[in-house]
Scaffold this active site. Structure first.
Site, short mmCIF file in Angstrom:
data_model
loop_
_atom_site.label_atom_id
_atom_site.label_comp_id
_atom_site.label_asym_id
_atom_site.label_seq_id
_atom_site.Cartn_x
_atom_site.Cartn_y
_atom_site.Cartn_z
N SER A 1 4.24 25.96 28.47
CA SER A 1 4.45 26.78 29.66
C SER A 1 4.18 28.23 29.29
O SER A 1 4.29 28.61 28.13
CB SER A 1 5.88 26.63 30.17
OG SER A 1 5.98 27.22 31.45
N SER B 1 10.08 28.87 33.60
CA SER B 1 9.35 28.27 34.73
C SER B 1 9.16 26.76 34.65
O SER B 1 8.69 26.14 35.59
CB SER B 1 7.98 28.94 34.87
OG SER B 1 7.20 28.69 33.71
N ASP C 1 -2.74 31.32 31.63
CA ASP C 1 -2.10 31.99 32.76
C ASP C 1 -1.34 33.19 32.21
O ASP C 1 -0.26 33.03 31.63
CB ASP C 1 -1.15 31.03 33.49
CG ASP C 1 -0.49 31.66 34.71
OD1 ASP C 1 -0.61 32.88 34.91
OD2 ASP C 1 0.16 30.92 35.47
N GLU D 1 -5.86 32.26 35.00
CA GLU D 1 -5.24 32.03 36.31
C GLU D 1 -4.84 33.30 37.06
O GLU D 1 -5.00 33.38 38.28
CB GLU D 1 -3.99 31.16 36.07
CG GLU D 1 -3.11 30.91 37.27
CD GLU D 1 -3.61 29.81 38.19
OE1 GLU D 1 -4.66 29.21 37.87
OE2 GLU D 1 -2.97 29.55 39.21
N LYS E 1 -8.19 31.64 45.43
CA LYS E 1 -7.02 31.77 44.58
C LYS E 1 -6.20 32.98 45.04
O LYS E 1 -5.18 32.86 45.68
CB LYS E 1 -7.44 31.85 43.10
CG LYS E 1 -6.30 31.52 42.13
CD LYS E 1 -5.29 32.64 42.02
CE LYS E 1 -4.17 32.38 41.08
NZ LYS E 1 -3.24 33.51 41.01
N ASP F 1 -2.91 31.84 46.90
CA ASP F 1 -1.76 31.62 46.01
C ASP F 1 -0.93 32.90 45.93
O ASP F 1 0.27 32.92 46.23
CB ASP F 1 -2.36 31.17 44.67
CG ASP F 1 -1.45 31.25 43.45
OD1 ASP F 1 -0.60 32.14 43.38
OD2 ASP F 1 -1.63 30.43 42.54
N HIS G 1 3.81 39.10 36.79
CA HIS G 1 3.71 38.13 35.69
C HIS G 1 4.65 38.39 34.52
O HIS G 1 5.25 37.48 33.98
CB HIS G 1 2.27 38.05 35.18
CG HIS G 1 2.08 36.91 34.21
ND1 HIS G 1 1.93 35.62 34.64
CD2 HIS G 1 2.10 36.87 32.86
CE1 HIS G 1 1.84 34.82 33.58
NE2 HIS G 1 1.93 35.56 32.49
N HIS H 1 5.25 28.13 43.76
CA HIS H 1 4.57 27.91 45.04
C HIS H 1 4.50 26.42 45.39
O HIS H 1 4.46 25.57 44.49
CB HIS H 1 3.12 28.42 44.96
CG HIS H 1 2.98 29.87 44.66
ND1 HIS H 1 4.00 30.79 44.77
CD2 HIS H 1 1.89 30.57 44.26
CE1 HIS H 1 3.54 31.98 44.45
NE2 HIS H 1 2.27 31.88 44.13
N SER I 1 -5.72 26.84 43.98
CA SER I 1 -5.85 27.56 42.70
C SER I 1 -6.39 26.63 41.60
O SER I 1 -7.31 26.98 40.87
CB SER I 1 -4.48 28.06 42.24
OG SER I 1 -3.91 28.87 43.21
N GLN J 1 -9.51 26.17 38.91
CA GLN J 1 -9.33 26.04 37.45
C GLN J 1 -10.20 24.90 36.90
O GLN J 1 -10.88 25.06 35.88
CB GLN J 1 -7.86 25.75 37.11
CG GLN J 1 -6.97 26.97 37.01
CD GLN J 1 -7.24 27.80 35.76
OE1 GLN J 1 -8.12 27.52 34.94
NE2 GLN J 1 -6.47 28.86 35.61
P1 NAI Z 1 -2.71 43.52 42.74
O1 NAI Z 1 -3.45 44.37 41.79
O2 NAI Z 1 -3.41 42.96 43.95
O3 NAI Z 1 -1.41 44.29 43.30
C1 NAI Z 1 -0.57 45.09 42.54
C2 NAI Z 1 -0.27 46.33 43.38
O4 NAI Z 1 0.76 47.11 42.76
C3 NAI Z 1 -1.48 47.24 43.54
O5 NAI Z 1 -1.77 47.47 44.91
C4 NAI Z 1 -1.07 48.54 42.82
O6 NAI Z 1 -1.62 49.69 43.43
C5 NAI Z 1 0.44 48.48 42.94
N1 NAI Z 1 1.15 49.28 41.93
C6 NAI Z 1 0.82 49.48 40.62
N2 NAI Z 1 1.73 50.28 40.02
C7 NAI Z 1 2.67 50.57 40.97
C8 NAI Z 1 3.85 51.35 40.96
N3 NAI Z 1 4.25 51.98 39.86
N4 NAI Z 1 4.56 51.44 42.11
C9 NAI Z 1 4.16 50.81 43.24
N5 NAI Z 1 3.03 50.05 43.30
C10 NAI Z 1 2.30 49.94 42.18
O7 NAI Z 1 -2.10 42.32 41.89
P2 NAI Z 1 -1.49 40.96 42.45
O8 NAI Z 1 -2.54 39.93 42.50
O9 NAI Z 1 -0.72 41.27 43.67
O10 NAI Z 1 -0.53 40.55 41.25
C11 NAI Z 1 0.63 41.29 40.94
C12 NAI Z 1 1.37 40.62 39.78
O11 NAI Z 1 1.85 39.33 40.19
C13 NAI Z 1 0.50 40.32 38.56
O12 NAI Z 1 1.30 40.47 37.41
C14 NAI Z 1 0.11 38.87 38.73
O13 NAI Z 1 -0.28 38.29 37.54
C15 NAI Z 1 1.38 38.32 39.30
N6 NAI Z 1 1.31 37.08 40.08
C16 NAI Z 1 2.49 36.40 40.23
C17 NAI Z 1 2.54 35.24 40.96
C18 NAI Z 1 3.82 34.50 41.09
O14 NAI Z 1 3.81 33.37 41.56
N7 NAI Z 1 4.94 35.05 40.70
C19 NAI Z 1 1.35 34.71 41.65
C20 NAI Z 1 0.17 35.53 41.47
C21 NAI Z 1 0.17 36.67 40.72
#
Ligand code: NAI
Length: 462
Positions: free
Chosen positions: A76, A81, A128, A188, A218, A222, A333, A383, A391, A395
């Site tokens: 994992s 998770s 991932d 991922e 994706k 997702d 993440h 999810h 997604s 992959q």
């Molecule tokens: P993204 O890049 O589309 O969005 C992140 C946003 O945060 C951007 O708009 C950026 O301008 C903003 N940001 C950066 N620093 C900031 C700050 N200090 N204050 C306020 N806003 C700020 O990225 P996405 O795709 O939304 O992914 C975000 C995180 O979530 C990543 O770490 C990704 O790997 C993770 N993730 C988690 C999932 C889950 O199931 N928990 C699913 C998919 C992604």
């Protein structure tokens, strides 16, 4: 042969299998790939190291990779998770898996190492967040005599260094050999993709990588619709708090932030957003959310959620100002979005697994979810299957592409072609009764596409 898996309880396999059977009915993309490629076995010979949340949905992914001919070993990518019944079902099916919900950081990196230990060596990575890629590349640099992570900033970096040293002592040259055998990696998530582009920029990415996250099917599904369902699920299972009427702050309005804000809004919370990017800030405002500075809402908000993929977004000075019983959690993440380490010398009361109450110097208490790790997977089950099917179909297509055509790629980071993205979407229409209009030939000519697609130019943003 001795047991080649580490799971919480193998007796959970039957329960896991029942949930897997249900998940299959919700994962039409993966099941269609089994139909299409099951006989040809395009992944025959591939020995894939998987480092991705060991959930029921991932179990369907693993069995799809198996059905296409691959050998798989799995860990994992997060200590909280794993769904233990999913891991048990996979282990009982004969695939080596090393994952327990609530494993320690030391176990986490040891399990990742174990997932690399194919008798003939690994030759593909399905990642991932980039930990599997990081492990092998950092190890190879250490073998080349480079000082890796000279000043560890976190407990995890100390653990990574120790694990690399351990493997180097056990099998000299193993990292370099493994790195050289890897034909490619499919990644991922947003954070892992950032790491890959960064490695490539520094000239440190030795193999081709497919950025699965930026397939439209994706990240626009997702990250957005997945979080729309799983964020509130996590908060509810953790706290049973009444969401309606509460003030919730979502830090970041990217794909995950958009889904998270919608999730909280759907539950009746009054949602505010913080952003650094003017485009995303404007989007949040025009979607009807007040865009604020975190500092201005600390003593009025009830729920704080980070979604940025950035570090130190909620800092200790912020948490000191929050009101009594504020709920703090992260869905990005890594666990560095909230300064959890700075809370370590406070009084912690564990309420239940992945829920802690922390007493601040003022006497106010905070409810911290999953110790700042992604709460939708730590406090709930991530999810739903349907969105993960999209997604994971990407992959599998990425793994087929890299395994069968890897030689055509230089080291670098690539995205699957739009025709495949549209194919992934198409595979998910029937399950939810979507009827697609067919373009007429003269209409296709008029807008400059073909009747069968792709329907949009590369620069289209959806
Ligand atoms: P993204 O890049 O589309 O969005 C992140 C946003 O945060 C951007 O708009 C950026 O301008 C903003 N940001 C950066 N620093 C900031 C700050 N200090 N204050 C306020 N806003 C700020 O990225 P996405 O795709 O939304 O992914 C975000 C995180 O979530 C990543 O770490 C990704 O790997 C993770 N993730 C988690 C999932 C889950 O199931 N928990 C699913 C998919 C992604």
């Amino acid at each position: 042969m001795s047991q080649d898996y580490i799971v919480k309880d193998i007796a959970l396999a039957a329960y896991g299998r029942k949930e897997l059977d249900i998940a299959e009915t919700e994962m039409p993309g993966l099941m269609a790939l089994r139909e299409e490629y099951g006989a040809a076995k395009p992944l025959a010979g591939a020995r894939i190291v998987g480092s991705l949340h060991m959930t029921i949905q991932t179990a369907v992914l693993i069995e799809t990779l198996n059905a296409l001919g691959a050998d798989v070993r799995w860990a994992s990518c997060n200590i909280f998770s794993t769904q233990d019944h999913a891991a048990a079902a996979i282990a009982a099916g004969g695939t080596p898996v090393f994952a327990i919900k609530g494993q320690t950081l030391e176990e986490h990196w040891d399990y990742l190492d174990k997932s690399f230990q194919f008798p003939e060596g690994a030759n593909m990575i399905l990642d991932d967040g980039g930990d599997a890629t990081l492990y092998v590349l950092l190890g190879a640099r250490a073998e080349a005599g480079e000082e890796i992570i000279p000043v560890p900033e976190s407990e995890e970096e100390v653990v990574i260094k120790a694990q690399i040293k351990k493997r180097m002592a056990q099998s000299p040259g193993w990292f370099t050999k493994t790195r050289d055998a890897i034909k490619g990696v499919s990644e991922e998530t947003t954070t892992g993709v950032h790491r890959l582009y960064d490695l490539h920029k520094k000239g440190q990415l030795p193999f081709p990588a497919i950025n699965v996250n930026d397939s439209v099917t994706k990240s626009k599904f997702d990250n957005k619709y997945g979080c729309k369902e799983s964020l509130v699920d996590g908060i509810r299972r953790a706290t049973d708090t009444m969401m309606a009427g509460k003030v919730a702050v979502v830090c970041g309005y990217g794909d995950v932030g958009k889904g998270s804000a919608a999730s909280l809004q759907g539950a009746g919370a009054r949602v505010k957003v913080t952003e650094v990017d003017p485009i995303c800030a404007l989007q949040a405002a025009m979607d009807g959310f007040e865009v604020v500075l975190l500092e201005d809402v600390l003593d009025s908000a009830d729920i704080f959620i980070t979604t940025t993929g950035n570090r130190d977004v909620i800092r200790i000075e912020h948490m000191r100002e929050m009101k009594d019983m504020a709920i703090v959690g992260n869905i990005g993440h890594f666990d560095n979005e909230i300064q959890v380490a700075a809370l370590k010398n406070h009084k912690w009361t564990n309420i239940k697994e992945q829920v802690d109450m922390i007493e601040m110097p003022s006497g106010n208490r905070l409810i911290l979810l999953s110790e700042g790790r992604l709460l939708n997977l730590g406090n709930a089950t991530g999810h739903p299957s349907f969105v993960m099917s999209a997604s994971f179909t990407n992959q599998v297509l990425a793994q087929i592409e890299l395994w069968t055509k890897g030689e055509d790629y230089q080291p670098g980071v690539f995205i699957l072609p739009k025709a495949l993205d549209e194919k992934v979407a198409r595979l998910h229409l029937k399950r939810i009764g979507v009827k697609l209009t067919e373009l007429r030939k003269e209409q296709a000519d008029y807008i400059g596409v073909t009747v069968d697609g792709p329907f949009k130019p590369e620069h289209y943003r959806y």
